[in-house]
Write a protein that holds these residues in place. Structure first.
Motif, mmCIF file in Angstrom:
data_model
loop_
_atom_site.group_PDB
_atom_site.id
_atom_site.type_symbol
_atom_site.label_atom_id
_atom_site.label_comp_id
_atom_site.label_asym_id
_atom_site.label_seq_id
_atom_site.Cartn_x
_atom_site.Cartn_y
_atom_site.Cartn_z
ATOM 1 N N THR A 18 0.873 -1.101 0.074
ATOM 2 C CA THR A 18 -0.216 -0.023 -0.017
ATOM 3 C C THR A 18 0.921 1.180 -0.027
ATOM 4 N N SER A 19 0.592 2.399 -0.860
ATOM 5 C CA SER A 19 1.276 3.578 -0.805
ATOM 6 C C SER A 19 0.650 4.393 -0.206
ATOM 7 N N GLY A 20 1.196 5.604 0.214
ATOM 8 C CA GLY A 20 0.555 6.986 0.568
ATOM 9 C C GLY A 20 1.010 7.539 1.910
ATOM 10 N N LEU A 21 0.349 8.254 2.937
ATOM 11 C CA LEU A 21 0.551 8.953 3.817
ATOM 12 C C LEU A 21 0.895 8.339 5.278
ATOM 13 N N MET A 22 1.859 8.520 5.693
ATOM 14 C CA MET A 22 2.191 7.902 7.071
ATOM 15 C C MET A 22 2.687 8.883 8.027
ATOM 16 N N MET A 23 2.605 8.945 9.260
ATOM 17 C CA MET A 23 3.238 9.651 10.359
ATOM 18 C C MET A 23 4.087 8.740 11.465
ATOM 19 N N TYR A 24 5.004 9.367 11.757
ATOM 20 C CA TYR A 24 5.843 8.762 12.792
ATOM 21 C C TYR A 24 6.213 9.622 13.832
ATOM 22 N N ALA A 25 6.645 9.175 15.091
ATOM 23 C CA ALA A 25 6.984 10.221 16.108
ATOM 24 C C ALA A 25 8.416 10.297 16.358
ATOM 25 N N LYS A 26 8.907 11.457 16.859
ATOM 26 C CA LYS A 26 10.559 11.499 16.790
ATOM 27 C C LYS A 26 11.056 11.444 18.334
ATOM 28 N N ASP A 27 9.962 11.006 19.373
ATOM 29 C CA ASP A 27 10.473 10.797 20.729
ATOM 30 C C ASP A 27 9.351 9.846 21.361
ATOM 31 N N GLU A 28 9.588 9.259 22.180
ATOM 32 C CA GLU A 28 8.752 8.257 22.931
ATOM 33 C C GLU A 28 7.491 8.632 23.532
ATOM 34 N N LYS A 29 7.627 9.903 24.126
ATOM 35 C CA LYS A 29 6.418 10.472 24.858
ATOM 36 C C LYS A 29 5.450 10.911 23.749
ATOM 37 N N THR A 30 5.784 11.410 22.591
ATOM 38 C CA THR A 30 4.989 11.870 21.364
ATOM 39 C C THR A 30 4.379 10.471 21.024
ATOM 40 N N GLN A 31 5.169 9.352 20.726
ATOM 41 C CA GLN A 31 4.443 8.039 20.390
ATOM 42 C C GLN A 31 3.416 7.706 21.173
ATOM 43 N N ASN A 32 3.812 7.886 22.439
ATOM 44 C CA ASN A 32 2.697 7.104 23.402
ATOM 45 C C ASN A 32 1.525 8.078 23.381
ATOM 46 N N THR A 33 1.442 9.438 23.262
ATOM 47 C CA THR A 33 0.457 10.242 23.165
ATOM 48 C C THR A 33 -0.474 9.918 21.817
ATOM 49 N N LEU A 34 0.378 9.895 20.871
ATOM 50 C CA LEU A 34 -0.466 9.358 19.460
ATOM 51 C C LEU A 34 -1.065 8.201 19.791
ATOM 52 N N ARG A 35 -0.492 7.067 20.066
ATOM 53 C CA ARG A 35 -0.915 5.746 20.280
ATOM 54 C C ARG A 35 -2.213 5.626 21.048
ATOM 55 N N ASP A 36 -2.024 6.339 22.143
ATOM 56 C CA ASP A 36 -3.156 6.280 23.363
ATOM 57 C C ASP A 36 -4.423 7.040 22.892
ATOM 58 N N ASN A 37 -4.077 7.973 22.213
ATOM 59 C CA ASN A 37 -5.424 9.039 21.825
ATOM 60 C C ASN A 37 -5.593 8.934 20.195
ATOM 61 N N LEU A 42 -4.657 12.462 5.249
ATOM 62 C CA LEU A 42 -4.243 12.359 6.663
ATOM 63 C C LEU A 42 -4.505 13.473 7.401
ATOM 64 N N CYS A 43 -5.321 13.755 8.342
ATOM 65 C CA CYS A 43 -5.852 14.778 9.215
ATOM 66 C C CYS A 43 -5.754 14.513 10.505
ATOM 67 N N PHE A 44 -5.120 15.328 11.549
ATOM 68 C CA PHE A 44 -4.989 15.014 12.780
ATOM 69 C C PHE A 44 -4.524 16.224 13.567
ATOM 70 N N TYR A 45 -4.933 16.268 14.871
ATOM 71 C CA TYR A 45 -4.666 17.290 15.732
ATOM 72 C C TYR A 45 -3.096 17.076 16.223
ATOM 73 N N HIS A 46 -2.097 17.952 16.123
ATOM 74 C CA HIS A 46 -1.024 17.961 16.499
ATOM 75 C C HIS A 46 -0.801 17.562 17.995
ATOM 76 N N PRO A 47 0.004 16.479 18.169
ATOM 77 C CA PRO A 47 -0.042 16.013 19.712
ATOM 78 C C PRO A 47 0.562 16.666 20.728
ATOM 79 N N ILE A 48 1.146 17.838 20.179
ATOM 80 C CA ILE A 48 1.812 18.768 21.140
ATOM 81 C C ILE A 48 1.155 20.228 21.143
ATOM 82 N N THR A 49 0.926 20.601 19.948
ATOM 83 C CA THR A 49 0.331 22.011 19.991
ATOM 84 C C THR A 49 -1.169 22.050 19.648
ATOM 85 N N GLY A 50 -1.774 21.026 19.556
ATOM 86 C CA GLY A 50 -3.342 20.831 19.115
ATOM 87 C C GLY A 50 -3.601 21.313 17.915
#
Length: 308
Positions: free
Chosen positions: A150-169, A280-288
């Protein structure tokens, strides 16, 4: 650093050389219009090249969106030095990056994450090598996945805290995740919803209309865009994000994604799985802030759907 005048002790004083030209934002404007006004005489294509080369920052965050909405009080920085972290890879396009997240567009044929058998030819490895150019301890963190084909848009986190925020919410943070697919046959309906419980059987994912205690609830909304040449172009909106969800649900409807032999497709006119994550649309995990990214449908998708 450059050497300035001597101080009272007679020793030369080190003075920092400005790395950026800074423009203050006094009124709302789109980034492209703002730069063309401030950098008198510059062309739109030149600004786009600068954005692509990642030398434009807004409040210290690299920004590549030409229509980024600027607000009073922001600072736009234009790098005076050549970007030595320019990202180039034939299988991966860098769409957006800041201190917390990276958004990329992945080509078909590339794994999203490293596995025991494949560690290097993956988006995860490629991005890890990229962020390590800034500091050897940098790394990226997996948030979600796309199937290899599958091709297309993906998002990765650059630190573990941001990763957890995105996965948990994830369900609250992601507002829109849409795909386009070409499926076998002509869809009977112009739109609808598929609901079932999906169970990962390792080699394939099985689907059940009932909760047997093993599966995970999955919901896929679909809209038929076009029917032509024995195929249908379908837009898919995911309410949940389960493994192989779209592929299984389309197969259940009797219209497997073309090129998807595992789930019943008997043709492969494009030489690939005809599935692309285009929005892919989302609220930024840090800035909102609401972040919205969209890519065009693959060109060969359009060509296949041209009426003969």
């Amino acid at each position: 650093m450059s050497r300035g005048k001597n101080n009272k002790s007679g020793k030369p004083v080190a003075r920092a050389v400005a790395k950026y030209t800074v423009y203050n934002v006094n009124e709302p404007a789109e980034l492209m219009d703002f730069l063309m006004q401030k950098m008198a005489g510059i062309s739109r294509s030149k600004v786009k090249t600068m954005l692509t080369n990642r030398v434009i920052l807004v409040d210290n965050i690299i920004t590549t969106q030409y229509n980024f909405e600027l607000k009073p009080g922001m600072k736009v920085q234009v790098s005076k030095t050549k970007n030595n972290r320019e990202f180039k890879n034939p299988m991966l396009k860098l769409v957006y990056e800041d201190a917390y997240i990276i958004v990329v567009e992945k080509k078909e044929g590339l794994l999203s994450v490293s596995t025991e058998h494949q560690k290097e030819r993956t988006a995860q490895h490629i991005l890890n090598e990229y962020v390590k150019r800034s500091h050897r301890n940098n790394r990226i963190f997996v948030v979600h996945r796309l199937d290899r084909e599958t091709s297309g848009l993906m998002m990765y986190a650059k630190d573990e805290k941001t990763q957890n925020t995105l996965r948990d919410n994830w369900q609250d943070i992601v507002t829109d995740r849409r795909y386009v697919a070409i499926v076998s046959g002509e869809m009977e309906k112009d739109g609808g919803t598929v609901e079932s419980w999906l169970t990962d059987r390792k080699l394939y994912v099985s689907s059940s209309p009932y909760d047997d205690g093993e599966g995970k609830y999955a919901v896929t909304h679909y809209r038929t865009i076009k029917r032509a040449n024995g195929y249908s172009l379908v837009e898919l909106d995911l309410e949940t994000g389960r493994k192989n969800q779209i592929r299984v649900h389309m197969s259940e409807l009797g219209h497997p994604v073309i090129g998807d032999e595992r789930y019943g497709s008997e043709c492969n006119p494009l030489g690939r799985l005809a599935l692309h994550a285009f929005k892919l649309c989302f609220y930024h995990p840090i800035t909102g802030e609401l972040m919205q990214f969209e890519t065009p449908y693959p060109a060969n998708f359009k060509t296949l759907m041209l009426k003969k």
